[in-house]
Motif scaffolding. Sequence first.
Motif, PDB file in Angstrom:
ATOM      1  N   ARG A 105       0.806  -1.222   0.000  1.00 32.08           N
ATOM      2  CA  ARG A 105       0.000   0.000   0.000  1.00 32.08           C
ATOM      3  C   ARG A 105       0.838   1.270   0.000  1.00 32.08           C
ATOM      4  NH1 ARG A 105      -3.378  -1.233  -2.667  1.00 32.08           N
ATOM      5  NH2 ARG A 105      -4.798   0.437  -2.113  1.00 32.08           N
TER       6      ARG A 105
ATOM      7  N   LEU B 254       0.909   4.316  -1.709  1.00 31.87           N
ATOM      8  CA  LEU B 254      -0.040   5.035  -2.558  1.00 31.87           C
ATOM      9  C   LEU B 254       0.634   6.260  -3.168  1.00 31.87           C
ATOM     10  CD1 LEU B 254      -3.124   4.844  -0.155  1.00 31.87           C
ATOM     11  CD2 LEU B 254      -2.274   3.134  -1.779  1.00 31.87           C
TER      12      LEU B 254
ATOM     13  N   THR C 211       1.966   9.542  -1.819  1.00 31.79           N
ATOM     14  CA  THR C 211       1.032  10.408  -1.095  1.00 31.79           C
ATOM     15  C   THR C 211       0.721   9.839   0.287  1.00 31.79           C
ATOM     16  OG1 THR C 211      -0.747   9.242  -2.234  1.00 31.79           O
ATOM     17  CG2 THR C 211      -0.074  11.349  -3.158  1.00 31.79           C
ATOM     18  N   ASP C 212       0.815   8.501   0.418  1.00 34.72           N
ATOM     19  CA  ASP C 212       0.491   7.882   1.705  1.00 34.72           C
ATOM     20  C   ASP C 212       1.008   6.444   1.709  1.00 34.72           C
ATOM     21  OD1 ASP C 212      -0.607   7.635   4.214  1.00 34.72           O
ATOM     22  OD2 ASP C 212      -2.635   7.187   3.509  1.00 34.72           O
ATOM     23  N   ILE C 213       1.265   5.941   2.899  1.00 37.23           N
ATOM     24  CA  ILE C 213       1.610   4.517   3.008  1.00 37.23           C
ATOM     25  C   ILE C 213       0.718   3.937   4.103  1.00 37.23           C
ATOM     26  CG2 ILE C 213       3.390   2.832   3.630  1.00 37.23           C
ATOM     27  CD1 ILE C 213       5.480   4.654   2.486  1.00 37.23           C
ATOM     28  N   GLN C 214      -0.050   2.891   3.749  1.00 37.97           N
ATOM     29  CA  GLN C 214      -0.886   2.240   4.769  1.00 37.97           C
ATOM     30  C   GLN C 214      -0.067   1.079   5.333  1.00 37.97           C
ATOM     31  OE1 GLN C 214      -4.315   1.360   2.371  1.00 37.97           O
ATOM     32  NE2 GLN C 214      -5.041   3.483   2.454  1.00 37.97           N
ATOM     33  N   SER C 215       0.481   1.308   6.511  1.00 38.53           N
ATOM     34  CA  SER C 215       1.546   0.411   6.965  1.00 38.53           C
ATOM     35  C   SER C 215       1.083  -0.754   7.844  1.00 38.53           C
ATOM     36  CB  SER C 215       2.607   1.228   7.697  1.00 38.53           C
ATOM     37  OG  SER C 215       1.991   1.970   8.730  1.00 38.53           O
ATOM     38  N   GLU C 216      -0.254  -0.983   7.939  1.00 34.15           N
ATOM     39  CA  GLU C 216      -0.742  -2.032   8.870  1.00 34.15           C
ATOM     40  C   GLU C 216      -0.143  -3.400   8.547  1.00 34.15           C
ATOM     41  OE1 GLU C 216      -3.015  -0.252   6.990  1.00 34.15           O
ATOM     42  OE2 GLU C 216      -3.248   1.330   8.494  1.00 34.15           O
ATOM     43  N   ARG C 217      -0.102  -3.722   7.260  1.00 34.90           N
ATOM     44  CA  ARG C 217       0.364  -5.043   6.877  1.00 34.90           C
ATOM     45  C   ARG C 217       1.817  -5.258   7.286  1.00 34.90           C
ATOM     46  NH1 ARG C 217      -1.574  -7.236   1.205  1.00 34.90           N
ATOM     47  NH2 ARG C 217      -1.285  -9.447   1.583  1.00 34.90           N
TER      48      ARG C 217
ATOM     49  N   ARG D  60       3.358  -3.729   9.656  1.00 35.79           N
ATOM     50  CA  ARG D  60       3.412  -3.813  11.128  1.00 35.79           C
ATOM     51  C   ARG D  60       3.036  -5.204  11.626  1.00 35.79           C
ATOM     52  NH1 ARG D  60       4.571   0.759  13.512  1.00 35.79           N
ATOM     53  NH2 ARG D  60       4.042   2.690  12.419  1.00 35.79           N
TER      54      ARG D  60
ATOM     55  N   ASP E  59      -5.624   2.147  -8.923  1.00 33.42           N
ATOM     56  CA  ASP E  59      -4.937   0.851  -8.877  1.00 33.42           C
ATOM     57  C   ASP E  59      -3.967   0.610 -10.029  1.00 33.42           C
ATOM     58  OD1 ASP E  59      -5.727  -0.092  -6.459  1.00 33.42           O
ATOM     59  OD2 ASP E  59      -7.483  -1.163  -7.207  1.00 33.42           O
TER      60      ASP E  59
ATOM     61  N   ALA F 237       6.885   6.419   7.659  1.00 34.49           N
ATOM     62  CA  ALA F 237       5.554   5.893   7.984  1.00 34.49           C
ATOM     63  C   ALA F 237       5.605   4.962   9.188  1.00 34.49           C
ATOM     64  CB  ALA F 237       4.973   5.164   6.769  1.00 34.49           C
TER      65      ALA F 237
END
Length: 426
Positions: free
Chosen positions: A101, A103, A114-120, A122, A143, A163
């Motif tokens: 992710r 992004l 613009t963003d990094i969704q770092s849950e995975r 973590r 996408d 992030a």
Amino acid sequence: MSLIVEKYGGTSVADAERIDAVARNVAASARAGHQMVVVVSAMRGETDRLLALAREVNAAPSSRELDVLLATGEQVTIALLSMALHALGVAARSYTGAQIRILTDPIHGQARITDIQSERARRDLEAGKVVVVAGFQGVDPDDNITTLGRGGSDTTAVALAAALRADECRIYTDVDGIYTADPRIVPEARRLARVTFEEMLELSGAGAKVLQIRAVEFAGKYDVPLRVLSSFTPGPGTLITREDSAMEQPLISGIACNRGEAKLTIRDVPDKPGIAYAILGPVSDAHINVDMIVQNIGSDGLTDLTFTVDSEDLERSRAILEPIAAELGAAEVAGDGDLAKISVVGVGMRSHAGIATTMFRALSEKGINIQMISTSEIKISVTIDMEYSELAVRTLHKAFRLDEDLDGELDGELDRDSDAAPAPAP
Ligand code: ADP
Ligand code: ASP
Ligand code: MG
């Protein structure tokens, strides 16, 4: 326990043996108890090979499809590195930019994160796994696969470090740190123990491709502790830090060179409000980066405007300018494609005059003609004929005595009053 992001460049993952060496380095840190995120580039030469292949099937390939193609280079190395880690008994999982992710905006070939969704990431880190991430790529809001521009894996690493609030981001490459000049051009160049974010920004912007400029921007903005090291020889490398007032500032930290610049001049355009915008607006709308801009003092209501772009953008820029020039009644659009920009960078410049004089004198003694000059508070750049670029870098390296350990001795030798150096900081 600390969280460390490491990035390994193309030469560091050039073959199976090198990938195994990287895996051992990562395994040692993981076994020491650190949480590890590893970003890798494509194997050395792979991105260029893919680019050439694309041009064989289509002289002007679609930027979307080019990104789909180029992103495969990094997908190969993440899988190979994970396999090498498994062979050492280390749990690891590989991810493409889209999967992890990262992004980006939709500008293919030079997308910005613009963003990094770092849950995975973590989740894996908490489960004790090494997270292996493909550098240089992301995914746009629709996408589509995007890439971040040449050298973009540096930016992936620093953005992930920001992030994840990593304790350190280590950029492993084929040199053991940031040098006073590209060591391939100046063998006498010295490794800097530290360099400030500001200086590194100027050096990267001026062509020192050892770090992508956006990586340095991210590191400065989010205070990511950043170190450049060699993946071949152990050592402390170079720390990129905030400016510390207690620190002795070197006058000049480094010299950078950007080959492959082009100059465009529009002659005899009306000298009236809105002209720079009318000329440069459409160039920037085409995502062409304009670097130096010079507008001469007009006479008879006419003026010339000159600016530089990457040589690769010369013909595209000319095509954009010609109709504009015709509309404005300009005399001509002239282009010159074989220029280099040479820059001298140092925070110490703020408080010392004489740098520009020393620079111009050294170049004149070698008979090198300066075509354009631009300055910032901590940088002086000149454009010259590309043919003389290496001579100019070596000459300036010597003129500023960067091959010697000086500790500021040079100050007294500079002409203090006969110079157009940038004004000291307020
Ligand atoms: P990687 O593939 O690891 O990302 P790069 O080729 O992008 O490596 O960057 C490393 C190269 O940057 C070095 O081999 C060196 O030739 C070049 N370079 C240019 N300027 C400098 C500098 N001031 N200090 C160190 N290396 C530099
Ligand atoms: N593989 C990409 C390039 O060659 C990205 C990188 O190496 O950082 O530019
Ligand atoms: Mg690089």
